[in-house]
Design a protein around this motif. Structure first.
Motif, PDB file in Angstrom:
ATOM      1  N   LEU A 307      58.101  60.528  72.848  1.00  0.00           N
ATOM      2  CA  LEU A 307      58.605  61.705  72.147  1.00  0.00           C
ATOM      3  C   LEU A 307      57.764  61.885  70.890  1.00  0.00           C
ATOM      4  N   THR A 308      57.747  63.087  70.352  1.00  0.00           N
ATOM      5  CA  THR A 308      57.046  63.304  69.092  1.00  0.00           C
ATOM      6  C   THR A 308      58.012  63.841  68.040  1.00  0.00           C
ATOM      7  N   VAL A 309      57.832  63.378  66.821  1.00  0.00           N
ATOM      8  CA  VAL A 309      58.633  63.824  65.683  1.00  0.00           C
ATOM      9  C   VAL A 309      57.666  64.327  64.614  1.00  0.00           C
ATOM     10  N   PRO A 310      57.826  65.567  64.125  1.00  0.00           N
ATOM     11  CA  PRO A 310      56.871  66.115  63.161  1.00  0.00           C
ATOM     12  C   PRO A 310      56.959  65.443  61.788  1.00  0.00           C
ATOM     13  N   TYR A 311      55.812  65.314  61.148  1.00  0.00           N
ATOM     14  CA  TYR A 311      55.720  64.752  59.809  1.00  0.00           C
ATOM     15  C   TYR A 311      54.669  65.559  59.056  1.00  0.00           C
ATOM     16  N   VAL A 312      54.737  65.551  57.734  1.00  0.00           N
ATOM     17  CA  VAL A 312      53.809  66.345  56.932  1.00  0.00           C
ATOM     18  C   VAL A 312      53.282  65.515  55.762  1.00  0.00           C
ATOM     19  N   PHE A 313      51.979  65.563  55.547  1.00  0.00           N
ATOM     20  CA  PHE A 313      51.327  64.973  54.375  1.00  0.00           C
ATOM     21  C   PHE A 313      51.050  66.099  53.387  1.00  0.00           C
ATOM     22  N   LEU A 314      51.434  65.900  52.129  1.00  0.00           N
ATOM     23  CA  LEU A 314      51.198  66.896  51.096  1.00  0.00           C
ATOM     24  C   LEU A 314      50.489  66.233  49.930  1.00  0.00           C
ATOM     25  N   ALA A 315      49.526  66.932  49.335  1.00  0.00           N
ATOM     26  CA  ALA A 315      48.785  66.345  48.224  1.00  0.00           C
ATOM     27  C   ALA A 315      48.378  67.418  47.226  1.00  0.00           C
ATOM     28  N   LYS A 316      48.278  67.016  45.973  1.00  0.00           N
ATOM     29  CA  LYS A 316      47.745  67.887  44.931  1.00  0.00           C
ATOM     30  C   LYS A 316      46.887  67.039  44.005  1.00  0.00           C
ATOM     31  N   GLY A 317      46.085  67.701  43.182  1.00  0.00           N
ATOM     32  CA  GLY A 317      45.230  66.978  42.250  1.00  0.00           C
ATOM     33  C   GLY A 317      43.811  67.506  42.293  1.00  0.00           C
ATOM     34  N   GLU A 318      42.934  66.848  41.550  1.00  0.00           N
ATOM     35  CA  GLU A 318      41.547  67.283  41.475  1.00  0.00           C
ATOM     36  C   GLU A 318      40.798  67.035  42.776  1.00  0.00           C
ATOM     37  N   ASP A 319      41.213  66.015  43.529  1.00  0.00           N
ATOM     38  CA  ASP A 319      40.507  65.648  44.751  1.00  0.00           C
ATOM     39  C   ASP A 319      41.536  65.248  45.802  1.00  0.00           C
ATOM     40  N   VAL A 320      41.616  66.005  46.879  1.00  0.00           N
ATOM     41  CA  VAL A 320      42.631  65.737  47.905  1.00  0.00           C
ATOM     42  C   VAL A 320      42.004  65.786  49.294  1.00  0.00           C
ATOM     43  N   PRO A 321      42.560  65.042  50.268  1.00  0.00           N
ATOM     44  CA  PRO A 321      42.095  65.174  51.657  1.00  0.00           C
ATOM     45  C   PRO A 321      42.437  66.567  52.177  1.00  0.00           C
ATOM     46  N   LEU A 322      41.548  67.133  52.972  1.00  0.00           N
ATOM     47  CA  LEU A 322      41.746  68.470  53.522  1.00  0.00           C
ATOM     48  C   LEU A 322      42.195  68.386  54.979  1.00  0.00           C
ATOM     49  N   PRO A 323      42.867  69.417  55.478  1.00  0.00           N
ATOM     50  CA  PRO A 323      43.328  69.390  56.869  1.00  0.00           C
ATOM     51  C   PRO A 323      42.203  69.208  57.882  1.00  0.00           C
ATOM     52  N   THR A 324      40.986  69.571  57.508  1.00  0.00           N
ATOM     53  CA  THR A 324      39.847  69.422  58.420  1.00  0.00           C
ATOM     54  C   THR A 324      39.285  68.005  58.414  1.00  0.00           C
ATOM     55  N   GLU A 325      39.800  67.137  57.528  1.00  0.00           N
ATOM     56  CA  GLU A 325      39.297  65.774  57.414  1.00  0.00           C
ATOM     57  C   GLU A 325      40.268  64.795  58.059  1.00  0.00           C
ATOM     58  N   ARG A 326      39.774  63.607  58.334  1.00  0.00           N
ATOM     59  CA  ARG A 326      40.601  62.599  58.991  1.00  0.00           C
ATOM     60  C   ARG A 326      41.263  61.735  57.942  1.00  0.00           C
ATOM     61  N   LEU A 327      42.576  61.689  57.985  1.00  0.00           N
ATOM     62  CA  LEU A 327      43.368  60.968  56.999  1.00  0.00           C
ATOM     63  C   LEU A 327      43.601  59.525  57.409  1.00  0.00           C
ATOM     64  N   PHE A 328      43.331  58.608  56.499  1.00  0.00           N
ATOM     65  CA  PHE A 328      43.661  57.199  56.742  1.00  0.00           C
ATOM     66  C   PHE A 328      45.101  56.978  56.275  1.00  0.00           C
ATOM     67  N   ILE A 329      45.945  56.553  57.176  1.00  0.00           N
ATOM     68  CA  ILE A 329      47.375  56.406  56.864  1.00  0.00           C
ATOM     69  C   ILE A 329      47.657  54.939  56.499  1.00  0.00           C
ATOM     70  N   ASP A 330      48.093  54.735  55.282  1.00  0.00           N
ATOM     71  CA  ASP A 330      48.449  53.399  54.791  1.00  0.00           C
ATOM     72  C   ASP A 330      49.846  53.062  55.305  1.00  0.00           C
ATOM     73  N   VAL A 331      49.946  52.043  56.159  1.00  0.00           N
ATOM     74  CA  VAL A 331      51.222  51.717  56.794  1.00  0.00           C
ATOM     75  C   VAL A 331      52.290  51.368  55.764  1.00  0.00           C
ATOM     76  N   ARG A 332      51.913  50.927  54.597  1.00  0.00           N
ATOM     77  CA  ARG A 332      52.900  50.612  53.564  1.00  0.00           C
ATOM     78  C   ARG A 332      53.684  51.843  53.131  1.00  0.00           C
ATOM     79  N   ASP A 333      53.112  53.022  53.358  1.00  0.00           N
ATOM     80  CA  ASP A 333      53.767  54.259  52.942  1.00  0.00           C
ATOM     81  C   ASP A 333      54.837  54.739  53.923  1.00  0.00           C
ATOM     82  N   LEU A 334      54.904  54.125  55.091  1.00  0.00           N
ATOM     83  CA  LEU A 334      55.792  54.654  56.140  1.00  0.00           C
ATOM     84  C   LEU A 334      57.191  54.073  56.062  1.00  0.00           C
TER      85      LEU A 334
END
Length: 334
Positions: A307-334
């Motif tokens: 099954l799939t459950v939707p999740y969203v990453f949100l970021a702000k600041g001077e330098d942020v990952p973009l939707p076109t880039e590949r995000l490294f997910i830190d398991v500690r954050d989950l």
């Protein structure tokens, strides 16, 4: 009404947990977290803070944040991860969440990137974050939820290896990751094992949140409630997945730093994870992937239903990952 924002202390634990009890996460399918100490989740970070909102001396809201060094766009960046925002329902329209969030950001500033993760079905939290957070980047993610209920054939080719070997192989692929945190082996309290199939063919590490942030079902959609009632007699026979009922703990393992180049190798890896989970009396495997990640198709091609459950990453600041880039997910954050 006067709200006082103060640093969290161990004496605030019971009241903070009472607020969390009132704040299940999700929509029709929602979870409630269980932990003995509210601060336990923060123990996996090098530097973290927790703030409380108090009304007449009683905790009515909490929020936490962790500061990390990450690699982003070819340079080192201070990143602030915001989490554990909980506000008592009676205090949600008094600026409580905004004041707590601001206190966390001010305490851990400066940070070039401020980010958080939110369940896609948690409409209230998403609306608040979009309105008050001012996100410059939003990246759609999805949890793959793979049921564990019987032994899978295969898995013998997966060998136990150091977590560092899996991380290095994962990062050594053709696509560059962004938001890569510094290694913090001594803080990876939820790490269970790391597995690899052949040299760099497929690999992944396994994590358990049970001692940090156990999950409990708070609400089930009607379809799953009906399915649970029909299938309960079959659970002991291992003929179908076990669906936990309301108030039951979700016994899960997370797979992180996952990589694979072929479905056959991924099948070997995930079969080994499945069998490890079964032996540990876990009923679900969770994998959080970015929308459009080829691994989603590979998992399906490998013969695993999910099954799939939707999740969203949100970021702000001077330098942020973009939707076109590949995000490294830190398991500690989950």
């Amino acid at each position: 009404m006067e709200l006082k924002i103060t640093p969290y202390s161990p004496g605030d634990n019971e009241q903070a947990l009472a607020v969390e009890e009132l704040c299940p996460q999700g929509g029709e399918l929602s979870l409630r977290f269980r932990r003995h100490r509210f601060e336990t989740r923060s123990s996996v970070y090098e530097r973290s803070v927790i703030f409380c909102a108090k009304a007449e001396g009683v905790v009515v809201g909490v929020a936490a944040g962790a500061l990390k060094q990450v690699r982003l766009h070819g340079k080192k960046v201070r990143a602030l991860y915001g989490y554990d925002l909980r506000v008592h329902p009676e205090y949600r329209r008094h600026g409580t969440a905004r004041k707590l969030t601001q206190a966390v950001i001010e305490e851990l500033s400066p940070a070039g990137c401020v980010y958080s993760y939110i369940a896609g079905e948690n409409v209230r939290a998403l609306q608040f974050t979009k309105r008050n957070f001012g996100a410059r980047s939003m990246i759609d993610l999805q949890y793959l939820v793979i049921p564990v209920y019987r032994r899978k054939s295969g898995g013998e080719k997966a060998e136990v290896v150091p977590a560092s070997s899996v991380r290095e192989a994962c990062l050594g692929g053709k696509r560059d990751y962004e938001l890569i945190p510094d290694v913090a082996n001594e803080l990876m309290h939820g790490h269970v094992a790391s597995l690899m199939v052949k040299p760099d063919a497929a690999g992944g590490s396994i994590w358990s949140n049970e001692s940090l942030l156990a999950e409990e079902i708070a609400r089930l959609p009607m379809s799953l409630r009906v399915l649970r009632c029909l299938s309960v007699p079959l659970f002991p026979l291992h003929l179908c997945p076990e669906i936990p009922g309301i108030g039951m703990q979700v016994r899960s393992l997370f797979v992180y730093n996952l990589f694979a180049h072929a479905a056959t190798d991924l099948r070997e890896l995930l079969s080994a994870v499945n069998n490890l989970a079964l032996a540990a009396d876990r009923t679900f495997i969770f994998i959080l992937l970015q929308g459009g990640d080829p691994l989603v198709g590979l998992v399906r091609e490998a013969g695993f239903r999910f099954l799939t459950v939707p999740y969203v990453f949100l970021a702000k600041g001077e330098d942020v990952p973009l939707p076109t880039e590949r995000l490294f997910i830190d398991v500690r954050d989950l």
